[in-house]
Design an enzyme around this catalytic site. Structure first.
Site, PDB file in Angstrom:
ATOM      1  N   MET A  30      47.469  43.954  34.151  1.00 18.19           N
ATOM      2  CA  MET A  30      47.771  43.554  32.798  1.00 18.19           C
ATOM      3  C   MET A  30      46.676  42.922  31.986  1.00 18.19           C
ATOM      4  O   MET A  30      46.932  42.314  31.088  1.00 18.19           O
ATOM      5  CB  MET A  30      48.943  42.638  32.719  1.00 18.19           C
ATOM      6  CG  MET A  30      50.043  43.363  33.452  1.00 18.19           C
ATOM      7  SD  MET A  30      51.744  42.933  32.636  1.00 18.19           S
ATOM      8  CE  MET A  30      51.744  41.236  33.310  1.00 18.19           C
ATOM      9  N   GLY A  31      45.315  43.253  32.505  1.00 18.32           N
ATOM     10  CA  GLY A  31      44.247  42.705  31.892  1.00 18.32           C
ATOM     11  C   GLY A  31      44.025  41.324  31.793  1.00 18.32           C
ATOM     12  O   GLY A  31      44.652  40.371  32.763  1.00 18.32           O
ATOM     13  N   HIS A  37      41.415  39.858  40.585  1.00 20.58           N
ATOM     14  CA  HIS A  37      41.453  41.156  40.122  1.00 20.58           C
ATOM     15  C   HIS A  37      40.163  41.863  40.604  1.00 20.58           C
ATOM     16  O   HIS A  37      40.005  43.103  41.183  1.00 20.58           O
ATOM     17  CB  HIS A  37      41.406  41.380  38.615  1.00 20.58           C
ATOM     18  CG  HIS A  37      42.622  40.883  37.748  1.00 20.58           C
ATOM     19  ND1 HIS A  37      42.763  39.945  36.971  1.00 20.58           N
ATOM     20  CD2 HIS A  37      44.049  41.383  37.955  1.00 20.58           C
ATOM     21  CE1 HIS A  37      44.032  39.768  36.639  1.00 20.58           C
ATOM     22  NE2 HIS A  37      44.816  40.691  37.133  1.00 20.58           N
ATOM     23  N   GLU A 148      48.192  39.595  46.894  1.00 17.41           N
ATOM     24  CA  GLU A 148      49.432  39.147  47.573  1.00 17.41           C
ATOM     25  C   GLU A 148      50.030  38.100  47.062  1.00 17.41           C
ATOM     26  O   GLU A 148      51.157  37.606  47.452  1.00 17.41           O
ATOM     27  CB  GLU A 148      48.966  38.895  49.258  1.00 17.41           C
ATOM     28  CG  GLU A 148      48.665  40.038  50.072  1.00 17.41           C
ATOM     29  CD  GLU A 148      48.219  39.758  51.426  1.00 17.41           C
ATOM     30  OE1 GLU A 148      47.801  38.293  51.673  1.00 17.41           O
ATOM     31  OE2 GLU A 148      47.897  40.576  52.164  1.00 17.41           O
ATOM     32  N   LYS A 149      49.195  37.302  45.968  1.00 17.57           N
ATOM     33  CA  LYS A 149      49.919  36.334  45.190  1.00 17.57           C
ATOM     34  C   LYS A 149      51.260  36.776  44.525  1.00 17.57           C
ATOM     35  O   LYS A 149      52.287  36.076  44.856  1.00 17.57           O
ATOM     36  CB  LYS A 149      49.323  35.952  44.241  1.00 17.57           C
ATOM     37  CG  LYS A 149      49.602  34.550  43.231  1.00 17.57           C
ATOM     38  CD  LYS A 149      48.774  34.252  42.189  1.00 17.57           C
ATOM     39  CE  LYS A 149      48.489  35.452  41.170  1.00 17.57           C
ATOM     40  NZ  LYS A 149      49.814  35.459  40.096  1.00 17.57           N
ATOM     41  N   VAL A 176      43.236  35.402  45.810  1.00 16.13           N
ATOM     42  CA  VAL A 176      41.944  34.453  45.395  1.00 16.13           C
ATOM     43  C   VAL A 176      42.227  33.178  44.784  1.00 16.13           C
ATOM     44  O   VAL A 176      43.243  33.084  44.117  1.00 16.13           O
ATOM     45  CB  VAL A 176      41.037  35.460  44.606  1.00 16.13           C
ATOM     46  CG1 VAL A 176      39.661  34.752  44.273  1.00 16.13           C
ATOM     47  CG2 VAL A 176      40.901  36.639  45.449  1.00 16.13           C
TER      48      VAL A 176
END
Length: 295
Positions: A30-31, A37, A148-149, A176
């Site tokens: 979603m930017g 990312h 996975e968050k 991360v």
């Protein structure tokens, strides 16, 4: 790097890749990109010939009182970051391109999408599943990459792909984190300095839950109440949900025994909703009895 904003030219570009026998990986976002990312992009680049990153803030996964309008956006920054990674294509459609007319078709994964975070955000996972299904049909990737968050989201997408026989592989990439443990999220930029400092409690609580399970605690309520106490002791934390579930099925467990479990938390800090997760692995106890009848 090609920037494409509409569906037809995207399909044409991807057809050329496919015709050459090249594999395609997609990273839906979603930017307002961050290092989490970029870890997905790097994994995709390592495993696929071509990488497509989608940048689209999807309105259908936000509830009436949620932060669609306030969700952070910075397209030029996103494009610069992706160009440095030599992404092949960025697909950045408008809402009108993705939803040109009121939709009558949605994808619901039940009951998986209605439990846990789904009880706090009704309809959220249906919005996620619907837009991800559309993106998969548009891009037709070989592999798709998710963090996975968003653990329940990953489970929902995996189940959707399996149930609908979609011909692609879903790849989960570990969360991360910032140096202080806070999971990277596009929403973190909206935190005030005070809320940002307070949000560290989520990672600390998850770490304590993981420690308890690793030390042999088998009662989910003991683990959850310990974590709840840590989070609610932080004045700026508004706890929305806290769950312990089977790591594969997301079903509730009565005892933590040999199978891994996942700890899931949702909390707001100054009106900014954050989620986090931790998979915990219990110690399998030996059932052997030593001579003399004692363990």
């Amino acid at each position: 790097m090609q920037l494409i904003e509409t569906i037809a030219p995207l399909r044409a570009a991807l057809y050329d890749y496919r015709r050459k026998g090249e594999t395609i990986g997609v990273v839906p976002t979603m930017g307002y990109l961050h290092d989490g990312h970029l870890a997905l992009v790097e994994r995709a680049k390592a495993e696929c010939d071509r990488v497509v990153v989608t940048v689209f803030v999807n309105p259908t996964q936000f509830g009436p009182s949620e932060d669609f309008a306030a969700y952070p956006r910075d397209r030029e920054r996103d494009l610069a970051m992706l160009e440095r990674l030599a992404v092949d294509v960025v697909f950045a459609p408008t809402v009108e391109e993705m939803y040109p007319r009121p939709g009558q078709t949605t994808v619901s994964v039940k009951p998986l999408g209605d439990i846990l975070i789904g009880t706090v955000r009704p309809g959220h996972f249906s919005g996620v599943a619907t837009v991800v299904s559309k993106l998969f049909h548009i891009v037709q990737p070989d592999r798709a990459y998710f963090g996975e968050k968003d653990y329940q989201q990953l489970a929902v997408i995996r189940r959707m792909v399996a149930d609908l026989d979609m011909p692609l592989t879903i790849v989960g990439v570990p969360t991360v984190r910032e140096p202080d443990g806070l999971a990277m999220s596009s929403r973190n930029v909206r935190l005030t300095p005070e809320a940002r400092a307070a949000a560290k409690v989520l990672s600390r609580a998850l770490g304590e839950g993981e420690r308890l399970i690793g030390a042999g605690e088998a009662d989910p309520q003991v683990v959850l109440e310990t974590m709840r106490g840590m989070i609610t002791a932080e004045p700026l934390a508004e706890l929305r949900s806290l769950d312990l579930a089977d790591a594969e099925t997301l079903e509730a467990v009565e005892r933590v025994e040999a199978r891994p479990v996942v700890l899931l938390v949702t909390a707001a800090f100054g009106g900014v909703l954050l989620i986090d997760e931790r998979v915990a692995h219990p110690i399998a106890e030996l059932n052997e009895t030593e001579p003399g009848g004692e363990r």
